[in-house]
Scaffold this active site. Structure first.
Site, PDB file in Angstrom:
ATOM      1  N   GLU A 174       0.824  -1.201   0.000  1.00 56.08           N
ATOM      2  CA  GLU A 174       0.000   0.000   0.000  1.00 56.08           C
ATOM      3  C   GLU A 174       0.868   1.266   0.000  1.00 56.08           C
ATOM      4  OE1 GLU A 174      -3.660   1.804   2.792  1.00 56.08           O
ATOM      5  OE2 GLU A 174      -2.458   0.102   3.469  1.00 56.08           O
ATOM      6  N   LYS A 195      -9.357   3.080  -2.041  1.00 55.88           N
ATOM      7  CA  LYS A 195      -9.641   2.449  -0.761  1.00 55.88           C
ATOM      8  C   LYS A 195     -11.038   2.828  -0.276  1.00 55.88           C
ATOM      9  CE  LYS A 195      -7.186   1.325   3.524  1.00 55.88           C
ATOM     10  NZ  LYS A 195      -5.953   1.583   4.297  1.00 55.88           N
ATOM     11  N   CYS A 198      -6.032  -3.446   2.711  1.00 49.59           N
ATOM     12  CA  CYS A 198      -5.680  -3.321   4.143  1.00 49.59           C
ATOM     13  C   CYS A 198      -6.906  -3.270   5.052  1.00 49.59           C
ATOM     14  CB  CYS A 198      -4.779  -2.114   4.352  1.00 49.59           C
ATOM     15  SG  CYS A 198      -3.825  -2.198   5.894  1.00 49.59           S
ATOM     16  N   SER A 229       0.259  -2.729   7.148  1.00 51.61           N
ATOM     17  CA  SER A 229      -0.243  -3.199   8.441  1.00 51.61           C
ATOM     18  C   SER A 229       0.905  -3.223   9.442  1.00 51.61           C
ATOM     19  CB  SER A 229      -0.856  -4.593   8.291  1.00 51.61           C
ATOM     20  OG  SER A 229      -1.419  -5.040   9.499  1.00 51.61           O
ATOM     21  N   LYS A 232       0.134  -9.948  16.458  1.00 51.81           N
ATOM     22  CA  LYS A 232      -0.819  -9.510  15.446  1.00 51.81           C
ATOM     23  C   LYS A 232      -0.762 -10.357  14.171  1.00 51.81           C
ATOM     24  CE  LYS A 232      -2.061  -5.365  12.749  1.00 51.81           C
ATOM     25  NZ  LYS A 232      -1.644  -3.974  12.422  1.00 51.81           N
ATOM     26  N   ASN A 236      16.232  13.863  41.251  1.00 51.38           N
ATOM     27  CA  ASN A 236      16.171  14.302  39.861  1.00 51.38           C
ATOM     28  C   ASN A 236      17.467  14.950  39.373  1.00 51.38           C
ATOM     29  OD1 ASN A 236      13.585  13.361  39.587  1.00 51.38           O
ATOM     30  ND2 ASN A 236      12.595  15.358  39.718  1.00 51.38           N
ATOM     31  N   THR A 240      15.821   5.545  27.470  1.00 51.77           N
ATOM     32  CA  THR A 240      15.564   4.203  28.004  1.00 51.77           C
ATOM     33  C   THR A 240      14.189   4.084  28.648  1.00 51.77           C
ATOM     34  OG1 THR A 240      16.660   4.817  30.081  1.00 51.77           O
ATOM     35  CG2 THR A 240      18.026   3.814  28.376  1.00 51.77           C
ATOM     36  N   GLU A 243       6.576   2.398  33.205  1.00 55.43           N
ATOM     37  CA  GLU A 243       7.008   3.532  34.004  1.00 55.43           C
ATOM     38  C   GLU A 243       6.592   4.852  33.353  1.00 55.43           C
ATOM     39  OE1 GLU A 243      11.134   2.687  34.522  1.00 55.43           O
ATOM     40  OE2 GLU A 243      10.761   1.082  35.975  1.00 55.43           O
ATOM     41  N   LYS A 297       4.386  14.672  30.598  1.00 50.72           N
ATOM     42  CA  LYS A 297       5.644  13.958  30.365  1.00 50.72           C
ATOM     43  C   LYS A 297       5.551  13.097  29.107  1.00 50.72           C
ATOM     44  CE  LYS A 297       7.515  13.595  35.078  1.00 50.72           C
ATOM     45  NZ  LYS A 297       8.077  12.675  36.090  1.00 50.72           N
TER      46      LYS A 297
END
Length: 670
Positions: free
Chosen positions: A41, A111, A164, A191, A197, A483, A507, A512, A642
């Protein structure tokens, strides 16, 4: 008929490169004897152009690029591109055929169902076409062609399109194609990858072939096409309700093709014997008969039994596809491929990483290592030489030296130039994490250094104490004191990355990130967050699996025992003087990950999540579980800002917290 499907690694608006890769696929498949070749596609423009789709002359440029394709005689090819028609933009699949008058575009399928859920919002750019409607127009090509929802007849085979998203909705397009007596269904897709999946996608293709009595040809993008989503390839050809060819997934070469021979008789028998009555009133309407040009092999499907069909080599299934650790294999390969494409497509000089000795940075390091190892292994298996992308990290390599041998050793030699890692210790850091960081760097081959940043931290503390006119204490200033340690680490690794033109990796992980357990401009600082789409529990499991079992390369396990010092630890930020464990600060990761799943995938409310957890975690008191749920929602709502600032990451889990592509939440909420 011999048909072919291709997965290709494209880049938005890389007109020359995209056409070159499509042409290579056409030439390879035609050489293998394919009469019908399907490509992904929006392969001409790239799927992820986003608001570039609005740019002036983009559709003209796409058509001009398409015109440079060379289509062999006797071959049909499908390519995807954006098309402007009646001042509306459509996601189109063009059917191409070489013709004496140079009019290679025979028609276009627009489509009919646009992807608008998850990470997709196609309706921002594209208009939806009405199913079954066909218009003949010269507005696009300058000569009349059918556009919309046409079917085509070629050598006695009727061909239709299901693009799709059209195969994922309840009223899929293949149902209408069954009513029109289609023999071959073409699905050109983009996709995106998510863990697990592919099994659903594969079943969809099987069901499409079995239920609607047709050969089903599925093509998909491969690679990190535009920066966030990773596409896993995995082309499929089904006939008679069985997969008869399956392509490579998450491959590091530009493309991979599969070919298979299909026979119309068995599929037509399904249509004849189907108990569902087809609506045949308009079965011949808008079916375009394609001329047989000189060089075409004109043979009806009924004659296939006496027609000589060359044998088709079906590539074997990749061994890792049947591994007991399939989900771990998928996840780490998707991240590795994404990292490779970021480095290659940005033309930068590899990566830099603040290596803490903990789980998250260790997984980023080994994923980068595997991006090199897997590419080298695949190129060696396919008889290729060292790629230009990786050869530049071995400046001493001659042309003869580009022949691939001793892949583990070569990977480490490349990694020494490819990835720079830095451990930045404080007074709260331990020998345990330092030794773990050294082990990971040594085992992956990454360049490594260690700094003591305590003097920098103390200087900031002294300056702050002068301003506020009092000493800083852990009892009163816990968060600021934690911090500043994380933030002081950012300038140094940024400077090293800038000096060598490297991309700085962050990371952050999904679990988290959901609760804001990340220091902005500290461990969140960087260009790319490769594991931000993976939950913490899965990260720990992947590391343990990589340490002892390892990925399967061809049929050989490739473990990474350098991860043992990381696996032996409990996750810790090491930002306080006393022993600090992440789960003590938050909650057990198994519970946190389950809350994220229930909230992000199942969209459950706070009360339902609590009730679910009481049944699934009976060894925790109701009081404790209620505390965890309340803590999650309080932190989730408070920390959306954040997540808005997080570096781009890859979509790996079924769900995602990326506010641009999946988890769109308001900054303020009651």
């Amino acid at each position: 008929m011999i048909v072919s499907s291709a997965s290709i690694n494209q880049t938005p608006r890389d007109w020359t490169g995209n056409i070159s890769r499509i042409q290579a696929v056409i030439d390879q498949a035609a050489k293998a004897g394919a009469t019908l070749i399907v490509t992904p596609e929006l392969g001409i423009s790239g799927y992820g152009c986003e608001d570039y789709f609005y740019q002036e002359k983009l559709t003209d440029t796409a058509l001009q690029a398409l015109s440079r394709l060379r289509i062999p005689d006797g071959v049909l090819v499908t390519v995807g591109l954006p098309v402007l028609f009646c001042n509306r933009l459509y996601n189109a699949v063009a059917l191409l055929q070489n013709s004496p008058d140079s009019q290679i575009i025979q028609g276009m399928a627009f489509k009919k169902q646009l992807a608008m859920n998850g990470i997709h919002y196609e309706a921002r750019w594209f208009s939806r076409w009405e199913s079954g409607s066909v218009v003949y127009t010269d507005q696009i090509t300058g000569y009349p062609i059918p556009v919309g929802d046409p079917t085509f007849d070629y050598q006695g085979y009727r061909i239709g399109f299901e693009t799709c998203e059209e195969s994922w909705v309840p009223n899929r397009s293949a149902r209408a194609l069954f009513d029109r007596g289609v023999d071959i269904i073409i699905n050109a897709s983009a996709s995106h990858f998510a863990i697990g999946k592919f099994a659903t996608r594969k079943q969809m293709v099987i069901d499409g072939s079995r239920t609607f009595g047709a050969a089903y040809i599925y093509s998909n993008l491969n690679g990190c096409e535009s920066g966030r989503a990773v596409y896993d390839g995995g082309c499929l050809i089904a006939s008679g309700g069985d997969i008869i060819a399956q392509g490579e997934r998450l491959h590091f070469t530009d493309s991979a093709i599969i070919c298979a021979a299909i026979d119309a008789h068995d599929n037509r028998l399904v249509q004849q014997m189907n108990s569902q009555t087809a609506e045949l009133n308009n079965i011949m309407t808008d079916t375009i008969c394609l001329d047989t040009h000189p060089g075409d092999v004109a043979a009806s499907p009924e004659a296939s039994a006496v027609t000589s069909v060359p044998p088709v080599s079906v590539p074997p299934l990749q061994p890792w596809e049947t591994s007991a650790g399939l989900h771990h294999e998928e996840a780490i390969r998707a991240v590795a491929l994404g990292l490779r494409d970021w480095s290659k497509k940005t033309a930068t000089n590899g990566f830099a990483l603040s290596l803490s000795g903990g789980a998250d940075s260790a997984l980023v390091a080994v994923a980068t290592h595997l991006s090199v190892y897997l590419e080298l292994s695949e190129y060696k298996r396919k008889g290729r030489q060292l790629s230009t992308h990786l050869a530049r990290f071995l400046p001493e390599t001659s042309a003869d030296g580009r022949l691939l041998s001793d892949i583990p050793s070569l990977t480490k030699r490349i990694m020494h130039h490819y990835m720079l890692t830095l451990y930045q210790g404080t007074g709260n850091s331990s020998e345990t994490t330092l030794n773990a960081a050294k082990s990971v760097a040594t085992g992956t081959g990454a360049c490594f250094d260690s700094w003591d940043i305590d003097p920098l931290i103390k200087s900031y503390q002294a300056l702050s104490e002068k301003t506020i006119a009092r000493p800083l204490t852990w009892e009163q200033d816990d968060i600021p004191l934690q911090n500043i340690q994380a933030r002081v680490r950012a300038p140094g690794i940024w400077m090293l990355a800038n000096i060598d033109n490297k991309l700085l990796l962050t990371t952050s992980n999904m679990s988290e990130g959901a609760v804001g357990y990340v220091t902005m401009d500290g461990d969140s600082s960087g260009v790319l967050a490769p594991i931000s789409g993976i939950t913490k529990g899965r990260i720990l499991n992947i590391l343990s699996w990589l340490n002892t079992t390892g990925i399967l390369v061809d049929e050989t396990p490739y473990p990474l025992p350098c991860l043992q010092p990381v696996v032996d630890q409990r996750p810790t930020a090491e930002l306080r003087p006393e022993q600090q464990n992440d789960e003590d600060d938050l909650m057990p990761f198994a519970i946190l990950d389950r809350i994220v799943e229930l909230f992000m995938v199942k969209r459950k409310c706070q009360q339902t999540i609590f009730e679910t957890l009481t049944g699934e975690f009976p060894h925790y008191s109701h009081h404790q579980l209620n505390h965890y749920v309340e803590l999650f929602f309080r932190l989730f709502k408070r920390n959306q800002w954040k997540r808005e600032r997080q570096a781009p990451g890859f979509h790996i889990e079924v769900n995602s917290l990326d506010p641009k592509t999946y988890g769109r939440f308001s900054l303020f909420t009651g």
